[in-house]
Motif scaffolding. Structure first.
Motif, PDB file in Angstrom:
ATOM      1  N   VAL A 155       0.920  -0.557  -0.121  1.00 17.30           N
ATOM      2  CA  VAL A 155       0.246  -0.571  -0.146  1.00 17.30           C
ATOM      3  C   VAL A 155       0.750   1.176  -0.004  1.00 17.30           C
ATOM      4  O   VAL A 155       1.313   1.518   0.637  1.00 17.30           O
ATOM      5  CB  VAL A 155      -0.973  -0.128   1.580  1.00 17.30           C
ATOM      6  CG1 VAL A 155      -2.080   1.224   1.146  1.00 17.30           C
ATOM      7  CG2 VAL A 155      -1.285  -1.428   1.538  1.00 17.30           C
ATOM      8  N   SER A 156       0.797   2.265  -1.161  1.00 17.05           N
ATOM      9  CA  SER A 156       2.220   3.283  -1.163  1.00 17.05           C
ATOM     10  C   SER A 156       3.348   3.231  -1.085  1.00 17.05           C
ATOM     11  O   SER A 156       3.885   3.385  -0.120  1.00 17.05           O
ATOM     12  CB  SER A 156       1.517   4.268  -0.202  1.00 17.05           C
ATOM     13  OG  SER A 156       0.070   4.840  -0.046  1.00 17.05           O
ATOM     14  N   SER A 158       0.990  -1.786   7.342  1.00 20.04           N
ATOM     15  CA  SER A 158       0.547  -0.447   6.736  1.00 20.04           C
ATOM     16  C   SER A 158       0.246  -0.074   7.947  1.00 20.04           C
ATOM     17  O   SER A 158       0.189  -1.248   8.943  1.00 20.04           O
ATOM     18  CB  SER A 158      -0.037  -0.368   5.499  1.00 20.04           C
ATOM     19  OG  SER A 158      -1.624  -1.399   5.246  1.00 20.04           O
ATOM     20  N   GLY A 159      -0.431   1.153   8.795  1.00 20.92           N
ATOM     21  CA  GLY A 159      -2.029   1.612   9.568  1.00 20.92           C
ATOM     22  C   GLY A 159      -2.581   0.436   9.252  1.00 20.92           C
ATOM     23  O   GLY A 159      -2.969  -0.326   8.591  1.00 20.92           O
ATOM     24  N   GLN A 160      -2.930   0.010  10.818  1.00 26.14           N
ATOM     25  CA  GLN A 160      -4.297  -0.783  11.528  1.00 26.14           C
ATOM     26  C   GLN A 160      -5.414   0.177  10.396  1.00 26.14           C
ATOM     27  O   GLN A 160      -6.149  -0.783  10.199  1.00 26.14           O
ATOM     28  CB  GLN A 160      -4.599  -0.709  13.142  1.00 26.14           C
ATOM     29  CG  GLN A 160      -3.518  -2.082  13.107  1.00 26.14           C
ATOM     30  CD  GLN A 160      -3.156  -2.450  14.431  1.00 26.14           C
ATOM     31  OE1 GLN A 160      -4.146  -1.605  15.844  1.00 26.14           O
ATOM     32  NE2 GLN A 160      -2.582  -3.487  14.779  1.00 26.14           N
ATOM     33  N   GLY A 161      -5.564   0.769  11.086  1.00 28.90           N
ATOM     34  CA  GLY A 161      -6.656   1.966   9.831  1.00 28.90           C
ATOM     35  C   GLY A 161      -6.671   1.561   8.561  1.00 28.90           C
ATOM     36  O   GLY A 161      -8.168   0.994   7.985  1.00 28.90           O
ATOM     37  N   GLN A 162      -5.593   1.689   8.011  1.00 29.89           N
ATOM     38  CA  GLN A 162      -5.031   1.411   6.499  1.00 29.89           C
ATOM     39  C   GLN A 162      -5.929   0.106   5.916  1.00 29.89           C
ATOM     40  O   GLN A 162      -6.730  -0.644   5.394  1.00 29.89           O
ATOM     41  CB  GLN A 162      -4.114   1.502   6.147  1.00 29.89           C
ATOM     42  CG  GLN A 162      -4.224   1.448   4.744  1.00 29.89           C
ATOM     43  CD  GLN A 162      -4.177   2.839   3.573  1.00 29.89           C
ATOM     44  OE1 GLN A 162      -5.516   2.358   3.481  1.00 29.89           O
ATOM     45  NE2 GLN A 162      -3.630   3.554   3.398  1.00 29.89           N
ATOM     46  N   GLN A 163      -5.267  -1.075   7.124  1.00 32.90           N
ATOM     47  CA  GLN A 163      -5.826  -2.360   6.705  1.00 32.90           C
ATOM     48  C   GLN A 163      -7.188  -3.002   6.945  1.00 32.90           C
ATOM     49  O   GLN A 163      -7.323  -3.335   5.938  1.00 32.90           O
ATOM     50  CB  GLN A 163      -4.449  -3.083   7.973  1.00 32.90           C
ATOM     51  CG  GLN A 163      -3.467  -3.351   7.634  1.00 32.90           C
ATOM     52  CD  GLN A 163      -2.697  -4.310   8.397  1.00 32.90           C
ATOM     53  OE1 GLN A 163      -2.916  -5.727   8.764  1.00 32.90           O
ATOM     54  NE2 GLN A 163      -1.191  -3.517   8.963  1.00 32.90           N
TER      55      GLN A 163
END
Length: 533
Positions: A258-259, A266-271
């Motif tokens: 991701v990016s 990657s961040g947990q919110g993103q996941q």
């Protein structure tokens, strides 16, 4: 779709009946009300797994309802032939052609209900009858689950060994996103949905060529040296080669990014957001059931807004969503009519709420509706000054703040009192609603709200018009001006009525923090008496 869930003896639930909405279920409840347990039980019956492991591997004594175990041990100690504690989870499904292999009448419904469904039971293993009877002689509150078995069957009484393909389930717990399983989950969807057969074959060939080039390049000098070293030791020299067997195929050597950052990092919110989107994607072989735990976790307000918009746009008629939340924003935005309020054996639904009221709160996603939903008793006031003053009046009267007695005071901040009362009535809450008369007769103001008012349950308290149209003149009517000036710190040179009207919040704050008590307006005092009970 799941039409009914029955849970008996599992964790917090002795006997729960849950009837989900066909499309979306917003599961809300106080702490320890069983939100996660409900989701866990549904997923367990659908998949036969929990925490990524089979039910048999995860079975432990703490699955069983503690009250039922205590009753069992007590009855056996008294010489009664009480049945051994069991766990039973039943999922009743709608009658669709693809589910007919699960159709039968082997369930707990009375009268008989023949429909597709699944039952998961945790019960004593008859092969250990002697061991169980020996254990009961020195019984404790920790059941010997080593002597128990998992029985997973369809309503047709056929044993299930793995999840039926028609019951594909996506489980997303945004509280603790497991990176490794997240990678596996994404890779499976990306490979299945994003690549054509010829593309897969081309990638496989290219990957084998890369490995072959490693053998002819970086490993060649190593192999030359090893050949000379081992030549005198045995007839078959050892070399290092890249594994070309199918078990080391390219699918296991790549991960999504991701990016330009590995997905697992990657961040947990993103996941969580990406997992939810993939699970609901219109272009994938969609899961029939999507279960999301607290989507608001790890997300900023903007990211949460984007995620909720995505959920709304992707939700389809053939997919059933279960979402637990502690966020009023999520509740308001996705719709109060999908609310399932846990607490007790039968969750409460708001399906009878007027569509206009649902839309009203959707337009006000920032309002803390969840406080209204979860409160035991509610005091509705018009603004922050009323809220501050009522809390002081209540504390002076009863020695404790309202919240200490389970009473929540909510400022409507300009919201429609009728809309708020309609929601409270649908939840059957005890409510004291307080408002200014604004120069109108109280009976006239009460008329438009009469539908939701019930004596002793939901009552409206309005100041007498002759004593003032708003809160400030009501305070002046009930208290000597000299006392109020002293409490508020207003000099004789100032017009007290004008100052109080101009400084509404400051007036309330100074009264709330003053050592001296004031005489409350009668309608506020009556509201405090009513809500205290």
């Amino acid at each position: 779709m799941i039409t009914k869930v029955k849970i008996q003896g599992y964790r917090i639930y002795k006997n729960l009946i849950f009837e989900p909405n066909q499309r979306l279920n917003l599961i809300v409840g106080a702490n320890e009300s069983g939100k996660s347990t409900l989701m866990e039980a549904i997923a367990l019956a659908l998949t036969g797994r929990i925490n990524g492991r089979t039910a048999t591997e995860e079975l432990n004594p703490y699955w069983f309802n503690t009250e039922l175990i205590k009753d069992f041990v007590r009855n056996r100690a008294a010489g009664k032939r009480a049945p051994w504690p069991e766990i039973r989870i039943e999922l009743y499904l709608d009658n669709r052609n693809e589910l007919q292999q699960l159709c039968g009448a082997i369930n707990s419904e009375v009268p008989t209900n023949a429909c597709p469904g699944i039952t998961m039971r945790v019960l004593p293993n008859p092969d250990y009858g002697a061991e169980l009877e020996e254990w009961i002689k020195r019984a404790s509150n920790i059941l010997p689950v080593e002597y128990y078995m998992i029985d997973w069957r369809s309503f047709a009484d056929c044993v299930i060994t793995s999840r039926p393909k028609q019951l594909a389930t996506a489980i997303i717990d945004s509280r603790t996103v497991r990176s490794s399983s997240g990678v596996d989950y994404h890779m499976r969807h990306i490979l299945n949905d994003g690549l054509q057969p010829d593309e897969r074959a081309a990638i496989s060939v290219a990957y084998r060529e890369i490995k072959a080039s490693m053998s002819a390049g970086a490993l060649k000098s190593v192999n030359d040296r090893m050949t000379k070293t081992h030549a005198g030791l045995h007839n078959q020299p050892i070399t290092l080669e890249m594994d070309q067997s199918t078990r080391t195929s390219w699918e296991g050597a790549i991960i999504p990014h991701v990016s330009n950052v590995p997905f697992s990092m990657s961040g947990q919110g993103q996941q969580a957001a990406i997992k939810i989107s993939l699970a609901m994607s219109r272009h994938s072989e969609r899961a029939s059931f999507v279960m999301v735990e607290e989507p608001e976790n790890h997300l900023s307000h903007t990211s949460l807004t984007t995620l909720l918009s995505r959920i709304e746009s992707l939700a389809g008629e053939h997919q059933q969503l279960f979402v637990t939340t502690h966020s009023s924003f999520v509740l308001n935005r996705l719709g109060l009519d999908f609310l399932q309020l846990l607490g007790g054996d039968i969750p409460r639904k708001l399906s009878e709420l007027d569509s206009g009221t649902v839309g009203y709160f959707q337009k006000l996603p920032g309002y803390d509706t969840l406080r209204m939903v979860l409160a035991n008793k509610i005091v509705l006031v018009e603004g922050p000054s009323d809220e501050i003053l009522f809390e002081r009046i209540f504390e002076d009267k009863y020695g404790k703040r309202p919240m200490a007695l389970g009473i929540d005071v909510l400022s409507m901040r300009g919201l429609s009192l009728g809309r708020c009362l309609e929601l409270c009535a649908a939840l059957d809450k005890t409510v004291a609603a307080i408002r200014d008369n604004d120069g109108a007769e109280p009976d006239d103001l009460r008329t438009s709200l009469q539908t939701w008012l019930v004596a002793g349950r939901r009552e409206l308290f309005i100041g007498v018009p002759s004593r003032g149209h708003t809160l400030e003149p009501q305070l002046l009517y009930h208290n000597e001006e000299e006392v109020l000036r002293r409490v508020l710190g207003v000099s004789d040179a100032a017009n007290l009525a004008v100052w109080m009207k101009r400084e509404k919040t400051e007036t309330a704050l100074r009264i709330a923090s003053a050592q001296q008590q004031i005489i409350p307006p009668k309608y506020m005092d009556d509201a405090a008496t009513f809500i205290h009970g």
